[in-house]
Design a protein around this motif. Structure first.
Motif, short mmCIF file in Angstrom:
data_model
loop_
_atom_site.label_atom_id
_atom_site.label_comp_id
_atom_site.label_asym_id
_atom_site.label_seq_id
_atom_site.Cartn_x
_atom_site.Cartn_y
_atom_site.Cartn_z
N ALA A 157 0.83 -1.20 0.00
CA ALA A 157 0.00 0.00 0.00
C ALA A 157 0.87 1.26 0.00
N PHE A 158 2.03 1.16 0.64
CA PHE A 158 2.89 2.32 0.78
C PHE A 158 3.92 2.42 -0.35
N ARG A 159 3.93 1.39 -1.20
CA ARG A 159 4.97 1.24 -2.21
C ARG A 159 5.17 2.49 -3.08
N LYS A 160 4.06 2.97 -3.64
CA LYS A 160 4.23 4.07 -4.59
C LYS A 160 4.59 5.36 -3.90
N THR A 161 4.01 5.56 -2.72
CA THR A 161 4.31 6.80 -2.00
C THR A 161 5.78 6.84 -1.61
N ALA A 162 6.27 5.72 -1.10
CA ALA A 162 7.67 5.69 -0.64
C ALA A 162 8.63 5.42 -1.79
#
Ligand code: DC
Length: 475
Positions: A330-335
């Protein structure tokens, strides 16, 4: 940059005829890579060696000279100096070629020759792995297919015109067997490259197919680029593909970046409290340009430092296994996490890393490939970071952590001297050269570790001495 056009696809889809026409129209060279595997097959057949006897085939081919020559723009296949262009076209050679092409050492030798030709001349190459393996950065890539019955019909016509006796049903069975062979081999199998344009020629004539490809190539050339800038003349659907691709290339985009910095601001205080960190020689990290941070990996909290403690939003290269976690996904693209299979990196992940660097963004890699749970000694490292640095010219910057991160205790992140590998840019990455580069990256990491240890120990020593002095003074 050379103009290289890759055409891949299954047997009998019309690749060689179309590639030949395209090359002629563009006034560039046509390289039929299948002919090379056919020449290898002919040699093994003549030597009485079975294509399944891999070791014997490899040692036979090690003493064989396979080369291509051009006469009036027509490719000639030379086997030990002899022109075998006709002999390799026999139907029985096809299956042997497919079998021989499964042997990795055979492929490596052929690919070397193919890349050398493509590097020195503008060319159209047809085969099975051109867009995916031989020339992953080819300016234009096509994947040409056709219904299997239609492919069998075309092959049957070709062979009967040459006077070969054949049965169309048998040909169809042979083609199906070859498709299966070529698509399922372990090394560089036939598959469509993600960025290839797929053309189904079942209901198209040769001229129509060639025209279609030519239109793609010329309009892409006009709009100033390769495949990503390609604009189809007639097909609106494909125009959306083009738009989407452009958007993708912008990287994280404004809102995602904003969201990232918002999260970074929110976690700032808790992070400082829980995992306070001192970055030594922070100035060595470029403020604006691309760079590759290589780091040792002692515990999972190192990720926090790379995402939140180091400056700028950086992409983190993480092992594929982490993609199993829903939270990380879920955090992949943001991070900016890029998952990679450590043993067998996919072309997509490699491309994503190269694109990120080419956009001028930084990335972080843990070259050991895994967390070192047992000691703080640096393990053997994987070659990826060095290879990316050579391919993009981005410097390697070692950032080492002193110890496993502890809560409420100061953590040290030591930034080493940048390692510039740009002198290797453009060189062919043979295994020896890759080893040399990897050794340089590892040496830079070790050097930084030593400097860091000196720094921290020196600091502690000073602190201790100061305390001793002050306690002396007060007593
Ligand atoms: O294109 P062709 O039919 O002449 O190729 C003969 C065989 O060679 C094919 O079945 C698979 C192999 N080949 C390959 O593995 N990679 C290529 N680039 C070209 C051909």
């Amino acid at each position: 940059m050379r103009l290289n056009i890759a055409i891949d696809g299954p047997s009998g889809a019309g690749k060689s005829t179309i590639a030949h026409m395209l090359a002629e129209k563009l006034g560039i060279v046509y390289l039929d890579t299948g002919a090379m595997y056919r020449a290898a097959a002919l040699k093994t057949l003549r030597a009485g060696i079975g294509a399944d006897e891999a070791d014997a085939v490899v040692s036979l081919l090690a003493q064989t000279d396979i080369d291509v020559a051009y006469e009036n723009g027509v490719q000639k296949m030379l086997l030990d100096g002899q022109d075998v262009s006709e002999a390799i076209r026999e139907h029985r050679i096809s299956q042997i070629a497919s079998d021989v092409s499964k042997i990795p050492q055979v492929r490596v030798a052929m690919v070397e020759l193919q890349r050398a030709i493509a590097a020195k001349t503008d060319s159209v190459l047809d085969g099975r792995d051109i867009g995916t393996y031989v020339l992953p950065h080819a300016a234009h890539k096509f994947y040409l297919t056709a219904d299997i019955a239609e492919r069998a019909r075309r092959r049957y016509n070709q062979l009967t015109q040459k006077g070969e006796k054949c049965d169309i049903e048998q040909i169809q069975r042979d083609i199906a067997a070859r498709d299966h062979n070529d698509m399922n081999r372990a090394f560089a199998p036939l598959k469509k490259a993600d960025d290839a344009i797929e053309i189904d020629s079942t209901h198209l004539s040769i001229d129509e197919t060639a025209e279609k490809m030519l239109a793609w190539v010329t309009s892409a050339q006009k709009s100033g680029g390769g495949e990503s800038a390609v604009q189809t003349p007639q097909n609106d659907k494909k125009k959306t593909v083009k738009k989407k691709k452009k958007k993708k290339d912008k990287g994280a985009g404004f809102f995602r970046t904003l969201f990232f910095y918002l999260i970074k601001a929110i976690v700032y205080l808790p992070r400082k409290l829980l995992y306070p960190a001192k970055i030594i020689h922070k100035k060595r990290l470029p403020k604006k340009s691309a760079h590759i941070v290589v780091s040792n990996h002692l515990c999972w909290k190192d990720i926090i430092h790379h995402v939140f403690t180091l400056p700028r939003r950086r992409s983190i290269v993480a092992k594929q296994e982490l993609a199993k976690s829903r939270f990380i996904r879920a955090f992949r693209k943001t991070a900016g996490i890029i998952f990679i299979d450590r043993e067998n990196p996919s072309l997509e992940s490699v491309r994503e890393i190269l694109k990120t660097l080419k956009r001028g963004e930084p990335i972080s890699i843990f070259p050991e490939g895994t967390r070192n749970k047992d000691s703080r000694e640096l393990l053997e490292i994987k070659p990826g970071a060095g290879v990316f640095a050579v391919k993009t010219g981005a410097p390697i910057i070692p950032v080492m952590v002193y110890k496993r991160a502890k809560t409420f205790r100061k953590n040290y992140l030591y930034v080493g001297e940048p390692l510039d590998l740009s002198a290797y840019k453009g060189m062919r990455l043979t295994s020896e050269l890759t080893e040399e580069i990897t050794a340089k990256v590892r040496a830079a990491m070790l050097r930084t570790m030593e400097e860091m240890d000196d720094y921290v120990e020196n600091k502690r020593w000073k602190r201790k001495n100061k305390k001793a002095v002050t306690s002396d003074e007060t007593t």
